[in-house]
Design a protein around this motif. Structure first.
Motif, short mmCIF file in Angstrom:
data_model
loop_
_atom_site.label_atom_id
_atom_site.label_comp_id
_atom_site.label_asym_id
_atom_site.label_seq_id
_atom_site.Cartn_x
_atom_site.Cartn_y
_atom_site.Cartn_z
N ALA A 39 -69.66 23.01 -57.55
CA ALA A 39 -68.45 22.44 -56.98
C ALA A 39 -68.13 21.15 -57.72
N ASP A 40 -66.87 21.01 -58.12
CA ASP A 40 -66.42 19.77 -58.76
C ASP A 40 -66.54 18.61 -57.78
N GLU A 41 -66.74 17.41 -58.33
CA GLU A 41 -66.80 16.22 -57.49
C GLU A 41 -65.42 15.98 -56.86
N ALA A 42 -65.38 15.94 -55.56
CA ALA A 42 -64.12 15.81 -54.83
C ALA A 42 -63.38 14.53 -55.22
N GLY A 43 -62.11 14.68 -55.58
CA GLY A 43 -61.25 13.54 -55.86
C GLY A 43 -61.46 12.85 -57.19
N TRP A 44 -62.39 13.35 -58.02
CA TRP A 44 -62.63 12.68 -59.30
C TRP A 44 -61.44 12.87 -60.24
N PRO A 102 -70.14 22.73 -51.35
CA PRO A 102 -68.79 22.19 -51.26
C PRO A 102 -68.62 21.01 -52.21
N ALA A 103 -67.39 20.71 -52.54
CA ALA A 103 -67.10 19.62 -53.47
C ALA A 103 -67.86 18.37 -53.09
N THR A 104 -68.53 17.78 -54.08
CA THR A 104 -69.36 16.61 -53.82
C THR A 104 -68.53 15.34 -53.90
N ALA A 105 -68.95 14.35 -53.20
CA ALA A 105 -68.29 13.05 -53.26
C ALA A 105 -69.30 12.01 -53.67
#
Length: 126
Positions: A39-44, A102-105
């Protein structure tokens, strides 16, 4: 895909070994073969406000963590566009980064990998 037979040292003797490499599709079809997805990093987004989708769609990077066919050398290094100490190489699955589930933060990573590193605790079967 099968590899050519090769000799491997097994303590006191040589053993003939033939490796069989399997595609991701083969492994994913097996039970438990694809339990965690990247999962892509959320909001990056990078310093030009391009996110992981842009890197993937425009082929700016490869899953091996290198510049892809769409990246122009005149732009410099991908790491030059890092934000918050994180480049696409660490934040985006298409670039060899991202995380599981899930997308990581958040998370920490240097702006660019400094080279190859060993996987902690890994040992071969021989």
């Amino acid at each position: 895909v099968s590899g050519a037979p090769r000799l491997a040292w097994s303590g006191s003797t040589f053993v003939l070994v033939q490796l069989r490499l399997r595609s991701l599709a083969e492994v994913s079809d097996e039970p438990g073969g694809n339990e965690s997805e990247c999962a892509d990093e959320a909001g990056w987004a990078d310093s030009s406000e391009d996110g992981c989708d842009a890197y993937r769609e425009r082929e700016w990077c490869s899953q091996e963590g290198e510049a892809g066919p769409g990246w122009h050398q005149a732009w410099g290094r991908i790491a030059d566009y890092a934000t918050g100490g994180r480049s696409a190489l660490g934040a985006c699955c298409a670039c060899g980064g991202g995380g599981e589930g899930p997308a990581t933060a958040g998370g920490s990573e240097a702006a660019a990998p400094s080279g190859c590193s060993d996987a902690e605790g890994w040992a071969d079967a021989l």
